[in-house]
Write a protein that holds these residues in place. Sequence first.
Motif, short mmCIF file in Angstrom:
data_model
loop_
_atom_site.label_atom_id
_atom_site.label_comp_id
_atom_site.label_asym_id
_atom_site.label_seq_id
_atom_site.Cartn_x
_atom_site.Cartn_y
_atom_site.Cartn_z
N TYR A 199 0.81 -1.22 0.00
CA TYR A 199 0.00 0.00 0.00
C TYR A 199 0.85 1.27 0.00
O TYR A 199 0.35 2.35 -0.30
N GLY A 200 2.13 1.17 0.36
CA GLY A 200 2.98 2.34 0.39
C GLY A 200 3.27 2.85 -1.00
O GLY A 200 3.27 2.10 -1.98
N TYR A 201 3.54 4.15 -1.10
CA TYR A 201 3.78 4.71 -2.43
C TYR A 201 4.96 5.69 -2.47
O TYR A 201 5.29 6.25 -3.51
N GLY A 202 5.60 5.94 -1.37
CA GLY A 202 6.72 6.89 -1.38
C GLY A 202 7.43 6.84 -0.04
O GLY A 202 7.15 5.99 0.80
N GLY A 203 8.33 7.76 0.18
CA GLY A 203 9.01 7.85 1.46
C GLY A 203 10.52 7.79 1.32
O GLY A 203 11.05 7.55 0.23
N VAL A 204 11.19 8.00 2.46
CA VAL A 204 12.65 7.98 2.49
C VAL A 204 13.11 7.26 3.75
O VAL A 204 12.37 7.17 4.73
N GLY A 205 14.33 6.77 3.73
CA GLY A 205 14.86 6.09 4.90
C GLY A 205 16.15 5.37 4.57
O GLY A 205 16.59 5.33 3.42
N GLY A 221 16.03 25.38 6.73
CA GLY A 221 15.36 24.57 5.72
C GLY A 221 15.87 23.16 5.59
O GLY A 221 15.33 22.36 4.82
N ARG A 222 16.92 22.83 6.36
CA ARG A 222 17.48 21.47 6.27
C ARG A 222 16.50 20.47 6.89
O ARG A 222 16.08 20.61 8.04
N LEU A 223 16.20 19.44 6.13
CA LEU A 223 15.30 18.37 6.56
C LEU A 223 16.12 17.09 6.57
O LEU A 223 16.76 16.74 5.57
N TYR A 224 16.12 16.36 7.69
CA TYR A 224 17.03 15.21 7.80
C TYR A 224 16.49 14.19 8.81
O TYR A 224 15.59 14.48 9.61
N LEU A 225 17.08 12.98 8.76
CA LEU A 225 16.74 11.91 9.67
C LEU A 225 17.88 11.69 10.67
O LEU A 225 19.05 11.66 10.28
N LEU A 226 17.51 11.55 11.96
CA LEU A 226 18.47 11.20 13.00
C LEU A 226 18.15 9.80 13.52
O LEU A 226 16.98 9.44 13.65
N ASN A 227 19.17 9.01 13.83
CA ASN A 227 18.92 7.71 14.43
C ASN A 227 18.75 7.85 15.94
O ASN A 227 18.78 8.95 16.49
N GLY A 228 18.61 6.73 16.63
CA GLY A 228 18.33 6.76 18.06
C GLY A 228 19.44 7.33 18.91
O GLY A 228 19.21 7.76 20.05
N THR A 229 20.65 7.40 18.38
CA THR A 229 21.78 7.96 19.13
C THR A 229 22.05 9.42 18.77
O THR A 229 23.05 9.99 19.20
N ILE A 231 22.61 10.62 15.67
CA ILE A 231 23.49 10.78 14.53
C ILE A 231 22.65 10.95 13.26
O ILE A 231 21.69 10.23 13.04
N SER A 232 23.04 11.92 12.44
CA SER A 232 22.34 12.16 11.19
C SER A 232 22.63 11.03 10.21
O SER A 232 23.81 10.74 9.92
N ILE A 233 21.57 10.39 9.71
CA ILE A 233 21.75 9.27 8.79
C ILE A 233 21.31 9.60 7.37
O ILE A 233 21.62 8.86 6.44
N MET A 234 20.58 10.71 7.20
CA MET A 234 20.17 11.10 5.85
C MET A 234 19.79 12.57 5.81
O MET A 234 19.01 13.05 6.63
N ASN A 235 20.38 13.28 4.85
CA ASN A 235 19.95 14.64 4.55
C ASN A 235 18.91 14.58 3.44
O ASN A 235 19.22 14.15 2.32
N ILE A 236 17.69 15.00 3.75
CA ILE A 236 16.64 14.99 2.74
C ILE A 236 16.71 16.27 1.90
O ILE A 236 16.60 16.24 0.68
N THR A 237 16.91 17.42 2.57
CA THR A 237 17.15 18.68 1.87
C THR A 237 18.36 19.36 2.52
O THR A 237 18.68 19.10 3.68
N LYS A 238 18.99 20.23 1.78
CA LYS A 238 20.15 20.97 2.29
C LYS A 238 19.68 22.26 2.96
O LYS A 238 18.62 22.80 2.66
N GLY A 239 20.50 22.75 3.87
CA GLY A 239 20.23 24.03 4.49
C GLY A 239 20.62 25.19 3.57
O GLY A 239 21.47 25.03 2.69
#
Length: 466
Positions: A199-205, A221-229, A231-239
């Motif tokens: 059923y999924g149609y998009g996303g990042v990870g 404007g920077r959009l990013y994912l942090l893990n449980g510790t 630490i940045s694991i993915m930059n979705i958009t740049k600042g």
Amino acid sequence: MATIWPLLLLLSVIFTAEAQQAEQPVIRRGSLLIPTGTNSSWLSRSGLYAFGFYEQGNGYAVGIFIAGIRNKTVVWTANRDNPPVPGDVKLHFTSNGRLVLQTAQGMETGIAGNTQGAAAASMLDSGNFVLYNSDNSTIWQSFDKPTDTFLPGQKLTTDEDMFSSYSATNQSTGIFRLIMQQDGYLAMYPVGTPPRLEYGYGGVGVSGEGPNVSLNFDADGRLYLLNGTGISIMNITKGDTTKGVIYRLTLDPDGILRHYSHNMDQNGVWNVTWSNPKDKCDPKGLCGINAFCDQDAGCECLPGFKRVNKDSWASGCERNFDSKCCKSNEAVTGYTMETELRTEWQNDSYSILTSPLTQEECGEACLGDCNCEAALYKDGKCMKQRLPLKFVRRNLSDSSVALIKVGTSPISPDPGVPKESKKKNRVDILIIGVSLLSFACIILVVSGIVVYKYRVWLYRNISNAL
């Protein structure tokens, strides 16, 4: 030294929050807003954001909007699925610390959940509306309850989600959902479907990160994912260090997640700086049931169908002909099979013919089957399906052919019996019914008279015998 940095960071966040609170206009108990006039909202210190009434439909809604730009943009809505309120309501910060809508009849509806006991409130320049207790601690904030928009400073943690709006002018819950999953993926699904890959149609990870991943948004404007510790694991958009630019991330009504920027100095418009997915037809269910999405033409009904609601595709399409009653082992006439090339849908077939068939043979198999209302033909296979057809879309890289059973002409409810004959039959039945009723009444009257006379005769005979 490494253990000191988290403590310093925490203290910095606390001091920054307290400093922001001290700079913001404070809303005290007893404050009041009305939908019309100059007292319709509470502004942040800079005037960029406002909390209060905005027009929606034939009335008003309560929410947060960007007031400091030419085109007012709603970023959060309270009780978003409630109908618009009339112009005679009041938004009251009561003496017992509740934020409520009060109607002219005295009815009250809470705005910030069931929170009460708030001593003060503030509309922050971050776009966050906050309620504080007497110790100046936050007891409720809009950043914890996002609707369709994510702002710099917000964080979306595991199992937290957002829902698209119904349309650009209607902020009620739409048909798409964004969720930060336990597997670390930021994923999107149609509302009402389980969070499964089909059923999924998009996303990042990032694969293998597991739980406790969060979506974060910085003021640049920077959009990013942090893990449980942390630490940045993915930059979705740049600042971007350009001054005078504001940002938002919105799950739009069409199911696309878009990152927007707006240059305040240029009095400009919102520009899309990133989006996911890229294909506008990827969001499943965008066109509703029995309709398909085409990259060039947008949404269209399948052959033999018409739109349910001309103002929204979410309601899908319905048949534009009366379906004919069908009995098993009986030939069905009055139908034909129409095709849509390179079209696919959710596979919910009840029968699959696997022996190599031609497209024509697949169509004939569906025509001869009372249960078959459509068939998907691909690589010699014929997959029969009932209505409704879900998640239909044009896929130019796919060889599937959709075969749709369509009525060749409007079918009367009882074929073979002329309408004039039906009318005559109904009149005859009415006449017979009235006649029988009249005859029954006459019998009842005659029976009454006979019983009466018999009793009189019996009474006289008994009297004479005495």
